[in-house]
Design an enzyme around this catalytic site. Structure first.
Site, PDB file in Angstrom:
ATOM      1  N   HIS A 319       0.855  -1.195   0.000  1.00 62.95           N
ATOM      2  CA  HIS A 319       0.000   0.000   0.000  1.00 62.95           C
ATOM      3  C   HIS A 319       0.887   1.241   0.000  1.00 62.95           C
ATOM      4  O   HIS A 319       1.935   1.259   0.649  1.00 62.95           O
ATOM      5  CB  HIS A 319      -0.904   0.023   1.240  1.00 62.95           C
ATOM      6  CG  HIS A 319      -2.081   0.922   1.077  1.00 62.95           C
ATOM      7  ND1 HIS A 319      -2.017   2.270   1.305  1.00 62.95           N
ATOM      8  CD2 HIS A 319      -3.345   0.661   0.658  1.00 62.95           C
ATOM      9  CE1 HIS A 319      -3.204   2.805   1.044  1.00 62.95           C
ATOM     10  NE2 HIS A 319      -4.019   1.855   0.650  1.00 62.95           N
ATOM     11  N   ASP A 376      -7.855  -5.323  -0.099  1.00 65.42           N
ATOM     12  CA  ASP A 376      -8.347  -6.202  -1.174  1.00 65.42           C
ATOM     13  C   ASP A 376      -8.015  -7.664  -0.934  1.00 65.42           C
ATOM     14  O   ASP A 376      -8.528  -8.532  -1.638  1.00 65.42           O
ATOM     15  CB  ASP A 376      -7.749  -5.758  -2.513  1.00 65.42           C
ATOM     16  CG  ASP A 376      -8.294  -4.400  -2.914  1.00 65.42           C
ATOM     17  OD1 ASP A 376      -7.504  -3.471  -3.134  1.00 65.42           O
ATOM     18  OD2 ASP A 376      -9.533  -4.271  -2.928  1.00 65.42           O
TER      19      ASP A 376
HETATM   20  C1  SDX Z   1      -6.252  -0.028  -3.046  1.00 64.19           C
HETATM   21  O1  SDX Z   1      -4.535   4.509  -2.227  1.00 64.19           O
HETATM   22  C2  SDX Z   1      -5.451   3.880  -1.605  1.00 64.19           C
HETATM   23  O2  SDX Z   1      -5.890   4.290  -0.536  1.00 64.19           O
HETATM   24  C3  SDX Z   1      -5.980   2.653  -2.326  1.00 64.19           C
HETATM   25  C4  SDX Z   1      -6.990   1.834  -1.545  1.00 64.19           C
HETATM   26  C5  SDX Z   1      -8.256   2.596  -1.302  1.00 64.19           C
HETATM   27  O3  SDX Z   1      -8.984   2.232  -0.363  1.00 64.19           O
HETATM   28  O4  SDX Z   1      -8.590   3.483  -2.137  1.00 64.19           O
HETATM   29  O5  SDX Z   1      -6.447   1.431  -0.294  1.00 64.19           O
HETATM   30  C6  SDX Z   1      -7.398   0.589  -2.338  1.00 64.19           C
HETATM   31  O6  SDX Z   1      -6.002   0.312  -4.176  1.00 64.19           O
HETATM   32  C7  SDX Z   1      -5.365  -1.000  -2.288  1.00 64.19           C
HETATM   33  C8  SDX Z   1      -4.149  -1.476  -3.148  1.00 64.19           C
HETATM   34  C9  SDX Z   1      -4.646  -2.588  -4.075  1.00 64.19           C
HETATM   35  N1  SDX Z   1      -3.539  -2.968  -5.038  1.00 64.19           N
HETATM   36  C10 SDX Z   1      -2.911  -4.123  -4.943  1.00 64.19           C
HETATM   37  O7  SDX Z   1      -3.064  -4.931  -4.027  1.00 64.19           O
HETATM   38  C11 SDX Z   1      -1.966  -4.394  -6.119  1.00 64.19           C
HETATM   39  C12 SDX Z   1      -0.620  -4.925  -5.583  1.00 64.19           C
HETATM   40  N2  SDX Z   1       0.062  -3.844  -4.879  1.00 64.19           N
HETATM   41  C13 SDX Z   1       0.919  -2.980  -5.613  1.00 64.19           C
HETATM   42  O8  SDX Z   1       0.798  -2.883  -6.965  1.00 64.19           O
HETATM   43  C14 SDX Z   1       1.458  -1.797  -4.853  1.00 64.19           C
HETATM   44  O9  SDX Z   1       1.801  -2.248  -3.615  1.00 64.19           O
HETATM   45  C15 SDX Z   1       0.581  -0.576  -4.732  1.00 64.19           C
HETATM   46  C16 SDX Z   1       0.092  -0.116  -6.057  1.00 64.19           C
HETATM   47  C17 SDX Z   1      -0.583  -0.868  -3.850  1.00 64.19           C
HETATM   48  C18 SDX Z   1       1.422   0.531  -4.084  1.00 64.19           C
HETATM   49  O10 SDX Z   1       2.388   0.870  -5.013  1.00 64.19           O
HETATM   50  P1  SDX Z   1       3.547   1.906  -4.622  1.00 64.19           P
HETATM   51  O11 SDX Z   1       3.282   2.595  -3.354  1.00 64.19           O
HETATM   52  O12 SDX Z   1       3.798   2.753  -5.841  1.00 64.19           O
HETATM   53  O13 SDX Z   1       4.746   0.950  -4.343  1.00 64.19           O
HETATM   54  P2  SDX Z   1       5.824   0.535  -5.420  1.00 64.19           P
HETATM   55  O14 SDX Z   1       5.140  -0.007  -6.634  1.00 64.19           O
HETATM   56  O15 SDX Z   1       6.761   1.670  -5.590  1.00 64.19           O
HETATM   57  O16 SDX Z   1       6.559  -0.689  -4.700  1.00 64.19           O
HETATM   58  C19 SDX Z   1       7.614  -0.459  -3.782  1.00 64.19           C
HETATM   59  C20 SDX Z   1       8.446  -1.734  -3.836  1.00 64.19           C
HETATM   60  C21 SDX Z   1       8.878  -2.115  -5.247  1.00 64.19           C
HETATM   61  O17 SDX Z   1      10.049  -2.894  -5.123  1.00 64.19           O
HETATM   62  P3  SDX Z   1      11.507  -2.183  -5.354  1.00 64.19           P
HETATM   63  O18 SDX Z   1      11.444  -1.531  -6.748  1.00 64.19           O
HETATM   64  O19 SDX Z   1      11.622  -1.163  -4.242  1.00 64.19           O
HETATM   65  O20 SDX Z   1      12.512  -3.307  -5.292  1.00 64.19           O
HETATM   66  O21 SDX Z   1       7.647  -2.847  -3.378  1.00 64.19           O
HETATM   67  C22 SDX Z   1       7.468  -3.760  -4.454  1.00 64.19           C
HETATM   68  C23 SDX Z   1       7.784  -3.034  -5.731  1.00 64.19           C
HETATM   69  O22 SDX Z   1       8.252  -3.928  -6.722  1.00 64.19           O
HETATM   70  N3  SDX Z   1       6.063  -4.163  -4.385  1.00 64.19           N
HETATM   71  C24 SDX Z   1       5.623  -5.412  -4.535  1.00 64.19           C
HETATM   72  C25 SDX Z   1       4.242  -5.330  -4.356  1.00 64.19           C
HETATM   73  N4  SDX Z   1       3.880  -4.065  -4.123  1.00 64.19           N
HETATM   74  C26 SDX Z   1       5.012  -3.348  -4.136  1.00 64.19           C
HETATM   75  N5  SDX Z   1       6.273  -6.573  -4.803  1.00 64.19           N
HETATM   76  C27 SDX Z   1       5.493  -7.666  -4.890  1.00 64.19           C
HETATM   77  N6  SDX Z   1       4.145  -7.693  -4.733  1.00 64.19           N
HETATM   78  C28 SDX Z   1       3.494  -6.531  -4.457  1.00 64.19           C
HETATM   79  N7  SDX Z   1       2.190  -6.536  -4.290  1.00 64.19           N
END
Ligand code: SDX
Length: 442
Positions: A319, A376
């Site tokens: 998140h 989720d």
């Molecule tokens: C919702 O914003 C809100 O409030 C949203 C929400 C709401 O109520 O409105 O809470 C609802 O959208 C919840 C989130 C649902 N999405 C997912 O579950 C999809 C999987 N999660 C990700 O795609 C991600 O974690 C996000 C989109 C939720 C957050 O993305 P960020 O903050 O931009 O984080 P990032 O992509 O920069 O990741 C940081 C690091 C990266 O690794 P490095 O490049 O630092 O090595 O963490 C890794 C990412 O690769 N990473 C993950 C991961 N999420 C982040 N690695 C594996 N699996 C994951 N799920």
């Protein structure tokens, strides 16, 4: 019922930041603004005028886009509050329409206010008969969110009497219409996918009972709403109602800043919510758990999630704001157990989900990046147990988030001096160059 006016953010006397241009030595002092709780902000509204520079924050990781009184999140502490009430208390003690009232008007309703609000919403649940015809143009296997994008935007073609965003009463009627009609449109979307007739809303049922009736009832026989399911969906709606300036809410606010009508603004929020990184994740979680298929394949998928060359991510994990835990996931995890037991559903996907969470939370990759289940991760397991197909999960998220979207839209429109949102950029394209006639091109 008072709609409390916005308390202007207070400049913190003596608290400011000074930026100095290391080449010219010129400095600019930027005031700091305090809210009621949470991080203060550096007011950069005069930055360009004073320095000729923009700020640069492409995915808004450190940008406050507005002030708001609706929802506060402390990502480090796992706190989520709506108008000062914690999500745990609201999920435990309130119901969805009461939370909708709280978000719209600023406080919990009195008994009389709650009764009137429930009636106001109930008597807006029907949609114009012409809207039924819109569905006929879609394929039966259209994704439900594609249909919702279309039919919600189409609402603005039917309610010309509540499109004046400067008229408080018209704003309120539009808000009530959206909160009341989107569940009806969502249920119609589900029925259409099944080839079953639409069920008209019933005024003798509560918001959540009525939604289940419209989804699972059929004209051929009476349908008795299961109170366990009604309570479960009502709690799920509460947990998804609003969440600060998330992507879809920011989309609604930006659309609203151009003075577009509220129906079109909420349709833009639905479009944004559909993305798998946002509301579309609940559908992806179930599909991921089904793909994993058994506990012994969990290590394989954990390895894939950590592999930068593999686009696979653990859906339902991570998140942008929560960096210890998502309080909504904690409520849903407890609830998933209860609901499945009460329904007598033994879903192996729940076992896989809990094992996946356990393994991931012990893995350095996830610990270091503070990745853990978000809202989720567990919601889909409950929705599946209730009989919803995965393709409907994000639609249910939209039904709940409509309350947050329209409350945030209303708060923005009620602020004085509404201005259109218009971000700038860092231009990295070609500098000016002469036009090349086609006969001279390579
Ligand atoms: C919702 O914003 C809100 O409030 C949203 C929400 C709401 O109520 O409105 O809470 C609802 O959208 C919840 C989130 C649902 N999405 C997912 O579950 C999809 C999987 N999660 C990700 O795609 C991600 O974690 C996000 C989109 C939720 C957050 O993305 P960020 O903050 O931009 O984080 P990032 O992509 O920069 O990741 C940081 C690091 C990266 O690794 P490095 O490049 O630092 O090595 O963490 C890794 C990412 O690769 N990473 C993950 C991961 N999420 C982040 N690695 C594996 N699996 C994951 N799920």
């Amino acid at each position: 019922m008072a709609t409390e006016k916005s308390a202007a953010p207070k400049e913190v006397p003596g608290k400011s930041f000074t930026l100095t241009d290391n080449q010219t030595g010129k400095s600019v002092t930027l005031p700091v603004l305090d809210g009621t709780v949470g991080p203060s902000v550096i007011d950069v509204r005069n930055l360009y005028a004073e320095t000729g520079h923009f700020t640069f924050d492409p995915s808004f990781t450190a940008t406050g886009s507005c002030k708001s009184r609706l929802t506060y999140i402390d990502g480090e502490e796992g706190v989520l509050m709506h108008r000062g009430y914690t999500i745990e208390e609201l999920a435990d003690k309130s119901d969805f329409l009461e939370v909708a009232f709280l978000l719209l008007y600023g406080d919990l309703p009195s008994a009389a206010e709650k009764k009137k609000f429930e009636k106001d919403i109930t008597y807006h649940t029907m949609v114009h008969e012409q809207l039924h015809l819109f569905y006929r143009g879609f394929r039966r296997d259209a994704h439900p969110m594609a249909i919702m994008c279309g039919v919600v935007a189409a609402l603005s073609a039917f309610y010309h009497d509540s499109l004046d965003i400067w008229d408080p009463r018209q704003r309120e009627i539009s808000a009530h219409r959206l909160i009341a009609k989107i569940p009806t449109l969502a249920a119609m979307t589900y029925k259409y996918s099944l080839g079953q007739p639409f069920m008209y809303p019933r005024n003798d049922l509560s918001f959540s009972e009525n939604f289940l009736y419209m989804c699972f009832g059929v004209p051929a026989e009476p349908y008795k709403v299961n109170p366990i399911l009604a309570e479960a969906i009502d709690k799920i709606f509460i947990l998804h109602a609003d969440h600060e300036q998330n992507a879809s809410t920011s989309t609604v606010r930006l659309a609203g800043s151009s003075q577009a009508n509220p129906f079109a603004c909420v349709a833009s929020g639905i479009a944004c919510l559909w993305g798998p990184s946002h509301g579309g994740a609940n559908q992806e979680v179930l599909e991921m758990l089904a793909q994993i298929g058994s506990k012994d394949r969990i290590p394989e998928f954990i390895a894939r999630a950590k592999n930068k060359d593999d686009p696979f991510r653990l859906m339902g994990f991570g998140h942008r704001v929560y960096k210890n835990f998502d309080p909504r996931a904690n409520v849903l995890k407890k609830y998933a157990d209860e609901v499945l037991e009460e329904l007598g559903v033994d879903d192996p996907l729940l076992e896989i989900a809990m094992e996946l969470e356990k393994i991931a939370l012990q893995d350095e990759y996830f610990i270091q990046r503070k990745l853990f289940p978000n809202v989720d991760f567990y919601s889909g397991i409950i929705l599946k147990a209730m009989g919803f197909p995965t393709s409907m999960f994000t639609v249910l998220f939209a039904v709940a988030r409509t309350v947050g979207w329209i409350s945030q839209w209303k708060e923005m429109i009620e602020e004085p001096n509404l201005r259109i949102g218009r971000p700038r950029q860092l231009y990295t394209g070609p500098v000016q160059r002469p036009y090349v006639p086609i006969e001279k091109r390579g």
